[in-house]
Design a protein around this motif. Structure first.
Motif, PDB file in Angstrom:
ATOM      1  N   ALA A  87       0.159   2.914 -15.134  1.00 36.54           N
ATOM      2  CA  ALA A  87       0.378   2.605 -16.299  1.00 36.54           C
ATOM      3  C   ALA A  87       1.034   2.672 -17.274  1.00 36.54           C
ATOM      4  CB  ALA A  87      -1.344   3.202 -16.822  1.00 36.54           C
ATOM      5  N   ARG A  88       1.892   3.853 -16.755  1.00 32.92           N
ATOM      6  CA  ARG A  88       2.125   5.443 -18.118  1.00 32.92           C
ATOM      7  C   ARG A  88       4.365   4.637 -17.520  1.00 32.92           C
ATOM      8  NH1 ARG A  88      -2.081   7.934 -17.132  1.00 32.92           N
ATOM      9  NH2 ARG A  88      -2.771   9.095 -18.468  1.00 32.92           N
ATOM     10  N   SER A  89       3.545   3.454 -17.150  1.00 33.07           N
ATOM     11  CA  SER A  89       4.980   3.032 -17.033  1.00 33.07           C
ATOM     12  C   SER A  89       6.090   3.763 -15.684  1.00 33.07           C
ATOM     13  CB  SER A  89       5.487   2.186 -17.237  1.00 33.07           C
ATOM     14  OG  SER A  89       5.061   1.883 -18.716  1.00 33.07           O
ATOM     15  N   LYS A  90       5.322   4.462 -15.244  1.00 30.41           N
ATOM     16  CA  LYS A  90       6.139   5.129 -13.593  1.00 30.41           C
ATOM     17  C   LYS A  90       6.710   4.486 -12.326  1.00 30.41           C
ATOM     18  CE  LYS A  90       6.312   8.700 -16.833  1.00 30.41           C
ATOM     19  NZ  LYS A  90       7.514   8.563 -17.519  1.00 30.41           N
ATOM     20  N   GLU A  91       7.209   4.831 -11.488  1.00 30.48           N
ATOM     21  CA  GLU A  91       7.822   3.658 -10.674  1.00 30.48           C
ATOM     22  C   GLU A  91       6.609   4.697  -9.888  1.00 30.48           C
ATOM     23  OE1 GLU A  91      11.399   3.167  -9.541  1.00 30.48           O
ATOM     24  OE2 GLU A  91      11.447   2.524  -7.381  1.00 30.48           O
ATOM     25  N   VAL A  92       5.976   3.964  -8.658  1.00 22.82           N
ATOM     26  CA  VAL A  92       4.865   3.950  -7.933  1.00 22.82           C
ATOM     27  C   VAL A  92       5.468   2.959  -6.927  1.00 22.82           C
ATOM     28  CG1 VAL A  92       2.606   4.750  -7.269  1.00 22.82           C
ATOM     29  CG2 VAL A  92       3.188   4.459 -10.150  1.00 22.82           C
ATOM     30  N   PHE A  93       5.237   4.302  -5.988  1.00 22.31           N
ATOM     31  CA  PHE A  93       5.126   2.961  -4.344  1.00 22.31           C
ATOM     32  C   PHE A  93       3.910   3.508  -3.495  1.00 22.31           C
ATOM     33  CE2 PHE A  93       6.875  -0.123  -1.324  1.00 22.31           C
ATOM     34  CZ  PHE A  93       6.461   0.775   0.239  1.00 22.31           C
ATOM     35  N   PHE A  94       2.834   3.677  -3.453  1.00 18.81           N
ATOM     36  CA  PHE A  94       1.553   4.175  -2.840  1.00 18.81           C
ATOM     37  C   PHE A  94       2.070   3.518  -1.612  1.00 18.81           C
ATOM     38  CE2 PHE A  94      -3.064   3.776  -3.004  1.00 18.81           C
ATOM     39  CZ  PHE A  94      -3.109   4.677  -2.207  1.00 18.81           C
ATOM     40  N   ASN A  95       1.744   5.141  -0.254  1.00 12.40           N
ATOM     41  CA  ASN A  95       1.903   4.420   0.533  1.00 12.40           C
ATOM     42  C   ASN A  95       0.770   4.940   1.403  1.00 12.40           C
ATOM     43  OD1 ASN A  95       3.636   3.227   2.963  1.00 12.40           O
ATOM     44  ND2 ASN A  95       4.218   5.418   3.235  1.00 12.40           N
ATOM     45  N   THR A  96       0.009   4.944   2.810  1.00 16.65           N
ATOM     46  CA  THR A  96      -0.535   5.205   3.491  1.00 16.65           C
ATOM     47  C   THR A  96      -1.217   4.028   4.696  1.00 16.65           C
ATOM     48  OG1 THR A  96      -2.773   5.540   3.359  1.00 16.65           O
ATOM     49  CG2 THR A  96      -2.485   3.295   2.922  1.00 16.65           C
ATOM     50  N   GLY A  97      -1.574   5.293   5.586  1.00 18.01           N
ATOM     51  CA  GLY A  97      -1.584   4.259   6.984  1.00 18.01           C
ATOM     52  C   GLY A  97      -2.661   5.190   7.883  1.00 18.01           C
ATOM     53  N   THR A  98      -1.840   4.956   9.220  1.00 19.43           N
ATOM     54  CA  THR A  98      -2.998   5.733  10.150  1.00 19.43           C
ATOM     55  C   THR A  98      -1.928   6.431  11.506  1.00 19.43           C
ATOM     56  OG1 THR A  98      -2.338   3.690  11.546  1.00 19.43           O
ATOM     57  CG2 THR A  98      -5.374   4.133  10.534  1.00 19.43           C
ATOM     58  N   ASP A  99      -2.231   8.190  11.309  1.00 19.68           N
ATOM     59  CA  ASP A  99      -2.353   8.747  12.457  1.00 19.68           C
ATOM     60  C   ASP A  99      -2.513   7.952  13.884  1.00 19.68           C
ATOM     61  OD1 ASP A  99      -0.716  10.921  13.812  1.00 19.68           O
ATOM     62  OD2 ASP A  99      -1.522  12.221  12.773  1.00 19.68           O
ATOM     63  N   GLU A 100      -1.973   7.919  14.600  1.00 24.71           N
ATOM     64  CA  GLU A 100      -2.359   6.928  16.204  1.00 24.71           C
ATOM     65  C   GLU A 100      -1.827   8.343  17.202  1.00 24.71           C
ATOM     66  OE1 GLU A 100      -1.341   2.993  15.839  1.00 24.71           O
ATOM     67  OE2 GLU A 100      -2.662   2.229  13.985  1.00 24.71           O
ATOM     68  N   HIS A 101      -1.261   9.571  16.957  1.00 22.76           N
ATOM     69  CA  HIS A 101      -0.835   9.600  18.055  1.00 22.76           C
ATOM     70  C   HIS A 101      -1.416  11.299  18.572  1.00 22.76           C
ATOM     71  CE1 HIS A 101       2.798   7.758  17.237  1.00 22.76           C
ATOM     72  NE2 HIS A 101       2.260   6.967  18.398  1.00 22.76           N
ATOM     73  N   GLY A 102      -1.354  12.359  19.665  1.00 23.77           N
ATOM     74  CA  GLY A 102      -1.898  13.316  19.939  1.00 23.77           C
ATOM     75  C   GLY A 102      -3.064  13.166  20.564  1.00 23.77           C
TER      76      GLY A 102
END
Length: 158
Positions: A50-65
């Motif tokens: 909304a403040r005209s900032k460049e945003v890349f919103f990344n999320t996901g799953t940790d599937e190891h361990g």
């Protein structure tokens, strides 16, 4: 959280913003904390956009361990079958919560594996990864080694 200038990494008005959102923990499926962290990260991303900032919103799953292996075994499923199901469930949160993330990555995605392997090679080449012998207890819940003086108090908290 990092606020830094795109040009010189100092704090100024032309900054980029980095907020790390914890990956969804498939082994425990703590929906309340996952929903809360997703909503907070989404609100931050929307506010910056909304403040005209460049945003890349990344999320996901940790599937190891080991936690994933144990959870899959307890569910009497193969690990990949187990993580596929829960990654799908977490993926449904985008629609249910109207999340604005740009990418949903799984640590079992081929492009993630390739990138992780490349990062490992670069770190190894620069001397940041090396073989060493460790003594101590490994805490599966925290995914870390504990020094002898830590293990009593740390293990009591689990």
């Amino acid at each position: 959280v990092v606020l830094a200038c795109k040009r010189c990494l100092c704090l100024c008005s032309d900054f980029f913003f980095f907020k790390q959102k914890t990956a969804y923990e498939i082994y425990q499926c703590d929906w309340s904390s996952d929903v809360c962290s997703s909503d907070l990260a989404d609100a931050l991303a929307r506010a910056l956009r909304a403040r005209s900032k460049e945003v890349f919103f990344n999320t996901g799953t940790d599937e190891h361990g080991q936690k994933i292996l144990k959870a899959a075994q307890n569910a009497k499923q193969e690990v990949q079958e187990y993580v596929d199901y829960y990654a799908g469930e977490f993926g449904k949160l985008k629609g249910a919560l109207n999340l604005s993330y740009d990418n949903f990555i799984r640590t079992t995605d081929a492009h993630h594996i390739k990138a992780a392997q490349e990062l490992w090679k670069r770190c190894e080449k620069s001397g940041d990864i090396y073989k060493k012998s460790y003594k101590g207890l490994y805490c599966i819940n925290d995914e870390m080694f504990l020094r002898s003086e830590e293990h009593t108090s740390e293990l009591q908290s689990h």
